[in-house]
Structure formats: structure tokens, C-alpha cells
Enzyme design. Structure first.
Site, PDB file in Angstrom:
ATOM      1  N   GLY A  66       0.820  -1.205   0.000  1.00 26.86           N
ATOM      2  CA  GLY A  66       0.000   0.000   0.000  1.00 26.86           C
ATOM      3  C   GLY A  66       0.855   1.257   0.000  1.00 26.86           C
ATOM      4  O   GLY A  66       2.026   1.225  -0.365  1.00 26.86           O
ATOM      5  N   LEU A  85       0.491   3.661  -2.034  1.00 26.90           N
ATOM      6  CA  LEU A  85       0.881   3.583  -3.450  1.00 26.90           C
ATOM      7  C   LEU A  85       1.374   4.932  -3.979  1.00 26.90           C
ATOM      8  O   LEU A  85       0.780   5.969  -3.697  1.00 26.90           O
ATOM      9  CB  LEU A  85      -0.310   3.105  -4.287  1.00 26.90           C
ATOM     10  CG  LEU A  85      -0.917   1.754  -3.879  1.00 26.90           C
ATOM     11  CD1 LEU A  85      -2.058   1.380  -4.821  1.00 26.90           C
ATOM     12  CD2 LEU A  85       0.132   0.649  -3.852  1.00 26.90           C
ATOM     13  N   HIS A  86       2.462   4.882  -4.716  1.00 28.68           N
ATOM     14  CA  HIS A  86       2.993   6.084  -5.361  1.00 28.68           C
ATOM     15  C   HIS A  86       3.201   5.778  -6.849  1.00 28.68           C
ATOM     16  O   HIS A  86       2.867   4.682  -7.313  1.00 28.68           O
ATOM     17  CB  HIS A  86       4.282   6.556  -4.683  1.00 28.68           C
ATOM     18  CG  HIS A  86       5.304   5.471  -4.496  1.00 28.68           C
ATOM     19  ND1 HIS A  86       5.890   4.807  -5.544  1.00 28.68           N
ATOM     20  CD2 HIS A  86       5.829   4.920  -3.380  1.00 28.68           C
ATOM     21  CE1 HIS A  86       6.740   3.924  -5.091  1.00 28.68           C
ATOM     22  NE2 HIS A  86       6.716   3.950  -3.775  1.00 28.68           N
ATOM     23  N   HIS A 119       4.543   2.393  -7.898  1.00 28.70           N
ATOM     24  CA  HIS A 119       3.590   1.269  -7.936  1.00 28.70           C
ATOM     25  C   HIS A 119       2.699   1.370  -9.178  1.00 28.70           C
ATOM     26  O   HIS A 119       2.387   0.360  -9.810  1.00 28.70           O
ATOM     27  CB  HIS A 119       2.675   1.291  -6.706  1.00 28.70           C
ATOM     28  CG  HIS A 119       3.394   1.091  -5.405  1.00 28.70           C
ATOM     29  ND1 HIS A 119       3.565   2.109  -4.491  1.00 28.70           N
ATOM     30  CD2 HIS A 119       3.984  -0.007  -4.874  1.00 28.70           C
ATOM     31  CE1 HIS A 119       4.214   1.643  -3.440  1.00 28.70           C
ATOM     32  NE2 HIS A 119       4.493   0.365  -3.642  1.00 28.70           N
ATOM     33  N   LYS A 128      13.877  -1.256  -7.879  1.00 28.63           N
ATOM     34  CA  LYS A 128      14.547  -0.494  -6.809  1.00 28.63           C
ATOM     35  C   LYS A 128      14.967  -1.452  -5.697  1.00 28.63           C
ATOM     36  O   LYS A 128      16.042  -1.343  -5.137  1.00 28.63           O
ATOM     37  CB  LYS A 128      13.643   0.596  -6.246  1.00 28.63           C
ATOM     38  CG  LYS A 128      14.379   1.421  -5.194  1.00 28.63           C
ATOM     39  CD  LYS A 128      13.544   2.537  -4.658  1.00 28.63           C
ATOM     40  CE  LYS A 128      12.514   2.062  -3.677  1.00 28.63           C
ATOM     41  NZ  LYS A 128      13.081   1.639  -2.380  1.00 28.63           N
ATOM     42  N   ARG A 159       9.043   5.591   1.958  1.00 34.39           N
ATOM     43  CA  ARG A 159       9.853   6.143   3.051  1.00 34.39           C
ATOM     44  C   ARG A 159      10.228   7.609   2.825  1.00 34.39           C
ATOM     45  O   ARG A 159      10.602   8.298   3.779  1.00 34.39           O
ATOM     46  CB  ARG A 159      11.151   5.354   3.205  1.00 34.39           C
ATOM     47  CG  ARG A 159      10.904   3.990   3.746  1.00 34.39           C
ATOM     48  CD  ARG A 159      12.172   3.191   3.739  1.00 34.39           C
ATOM     49  NE  ARG A 159      11.910   1.866   4.228  1.00 34.39           N
ATOM     50  CZ  ARG A 159      12.591   1.260   5.183  1.00 34.39           C
ATOM     51  NH1 ARG A 159      13.606   1.870   5.737  1.00 34.39           N
ATOM     52  NH2 ARG A 159      12.272   0.054   5.570  1.00 34.39           N
TER      53      ARG A 159
END
Ligand code: PAF
Length: 301
Positions: free
Chosen positions: A34, A36-37, A40, A152, A190
Site C-alpha cells: 500500500g 501507493l505512489h 507502484h 529499486k 519512506r
């Protein structure tokens, strides 16, 4: 287009998978925790290119966290995540409770022993065991033809590919390119935890990767010198605390030889304290680049 389904149980998801498979549809799963950015969302786009049905799982997996505080602090913007999935035309979202994934008395683990050990595995023992266990369970639940993960998390992707090969799972694992902010910072949930100063300094991760790439293009082949260059770039940020800077084989994750001879993974983990002088755990960011030597040199002595 039928409305997006929100599925809570393994049983329901497996039944949906059976129906889709019987109808000849290809299913792609994008496993997430979740928050989400755009990173995603780019994985969802990749999934769409590989399948007729795109499913996203949202599950903050307790077994991959090393600190209880980290697990509690993990963002859970479920309504926004569901809206983002709807906006992307996702067909179903799997949002299980923890007890659905780890039934009472649960004692089964999937552990990729060697690839889980170096890099992030050194300071986060048990982390990858949590990842591989949950990913195996999600693959069993969704029965996808394809599952998409971001590059990543390079080590995570390598560990998952190994697990799929070792267990003979019938799923194709696809990696998605890292999505970056305009200044090069790799997108990560993060990043939200960085204050303005740390956010500015976090640019050193991608800058140091760029510097390494330029050095390799200028014929630098000495690992120690390359590592020194990368560390010096990162140390230009006064608040950066290096967890590791390493050169490794991109498949086996074995340490690279002193003189680089082939494609080499440069992997970084760098912490930034939330505030200058703060005593709390630093926000740890990771990034990586596979350095490609010019083809004519690939096998030179
Ligand atoms: O990369 C992540 O978000 C997680 O590690 C994953 C793969 C969804 C497993 O919980």
C-alpha cells in the site's frame, strides 16, 4: 468495464483465479504494502501489458519488519490506495487481514538462504524470509501468470526470482524500472518521512550512482577506487549515514572481483536521521544501478 472488486479472503481470490483461468484470461499480480505512489502505478501499467486481468495486493506484512515501531508507523492510506487502483483500471484488489495470511498457529516459512544474507539481509535478519513467505502465499492465493516487482528493491527481486525457480512455481516474474523524482531520488514510501533538509540531501544516492556510471564509462575498473568514489559522493551530504555501498554480481549477489570484468551491481543503503541531532532510527533509503561494461571488454583478462 466491470467495477473493481475488493477481495478479503484467500479462498475467494483462488475461486476468482480459477474462473479467470478457465475462461482463458491471463492474470497479473502486483504485490504491494500500500501507500501507493507513481512507482507502484508504473508496475500496474507493466502488469496491464502482460495480462487481461490486473490484480493488486495491499498487505502490510508483519513478518518482514524488524522493529514493531516500524510496522506500526507504516502508512496505511487504504481509501486513497483503492481510489488509485480504480483510477488505473485495476480489476481486483486483495486486502487480507493478517490472520488470513498467517492463520492461527502458522509455522511455515519460505527462506532463500544465501541470496537473503548479504546487503539488506545483514542488518535486517529475517526480513527476506518474511518477504519470500508472504510472496509465496500471495502467489498461491492469486494464481497469477505474471507478478511484477520494482527493480529499486534489487535484492528482493533477485530473492523472489530464486524462490520461484527453486520451488518450480508456474509464474513469470517481471521487474519494473525504478521511477524517480525529477532530481533523481528513487520513489519510495519512506521518502515521506524525510524532513526538507534530509530530502534535499537524499539526492546524493542517485548522484553517486551517476558518478559511478561516468567513472566506468571513463574506463575505471578498480572496485576499491569505485567504491571510494561513491562513498565520497554520499559523504558530501552531512546527514547521510552509509549502511552499505557494495559491488556485487547482479545474479548471485556474490562480491564483485577487485578488477571489474562484467555487469556489476552497485547497491547502496543510506540512512538519514529524521531531524539533525535526533536519536530515533534513521530513515533508510536504498538504490542501485547495474553498471554495464562496454561489450568488447566483457571477457577481457
Ligand atoms: O516490496 C514490497 O512492497 C513488499 O516487500 C512486498 C513484495 C509486497 C512483500 O510484502
Amino acid at each position: 468495464m466491470s467495477p473493481m472488486r475488493v477481495v478479503k479472503t484467500v479462498h475467494e481470490l483462488q475461486a476468482m483465479a480459477d474462473l479467470e483461468r478457465r475462461a482463458g484470461s491471463r492474470i497479473a499480480l502486483v504485490p504491494t504494502m500500500g501507500a501507493l505512489h507513481r512507482g507502484h502505478l508504473s508496475l500496474i501499467d507493466i502488469a496491464r501489458r502482460h495480462a487481461d486481468r490486473v490484480w493488486v495486493s495491499i498487505f502490510v506484512n508483519p513478518s518482514q519488519f524488524d522493529a514493531a515501531g516500524d510496522l506500526e508507523a507504516y502508512p496505511r492510506p487504504l481509501a486513497a490506495d483503492l481510489a488509485a487502483c480504480r483510477g488505473k483500471g485495476v480489476d481486483a484488489v486483495f486486502v487480507p487481514e493478517a490472520r488470513e495470511i498467517y492463520p492461527a498457529g502458522s509455522q511455515t516459512w519460505v527462506n532463500v538462504t544465501e541470496l537473503s544474507r548479504p546487503l539488506c539481509g545483514t542488518s535486517r535478519p529475517g526480513h527476506f524470509r518474511g518477504v519470500t513467505t508472504v510472496v509465496a502465499k500471495l502467489l498461491i492465493a492469486a494464481k497469477p501468470h505474471v507478478a511484477v516487482f520494482g527493480e529499486k528493491d534489487f535484492q528482493q527481486l533477485a530473492v523472489i526470482r530464486r524462490m520461484v525457480r527453486d520451488l518450480g512455481l508456474d509464474v513469470e516474474i517481471v521487474g519494473g524500472k525504478t521511477v524517480r523524482e525529477s532530481d533523481g531520488l528513487a520513489l519510495s514510501s519512506r521518502n515521506q518521512r524525510l524532513d526538507t533538509g534530509a530530502r534535499r540531501q537524499a539526492r546524493v544516492l542517485s548522484k553517486s550512482l551517476d558518478a559511478a556510471e561516468r567513472a566506468v564509462a571513463a574506463e575505471e575498473r578498480d572496485s576499491a577506487r569505485l567504491l571510494h568514489l561513491v562513498r565520497s559522493e554520499i559523504e558530501k551530504a552531512p546527514r547521510a549515514e552509509i549502511a552499505y555501498v557494495e559491488l556485487r554480481d547482479p545474479e548471485s549477489l556474490e562480491p564483485a572481483p577487485p578488477r571489474l570484468t562484467g555487469s556489476t551491481l552497485l547497491a547502496l543503503a543510506v540512512g538519514f536521521r529524521p531531524n539533525p541531532g535526533a536519536t530515533g532510527a534513521p530513515v533508510r533509503l536504498i538504490d542501485n544501478r547495474v553498471l554495464h561494461l562496454p561489450p568488447e571488454e566483457e571477457n577481457s583478462p
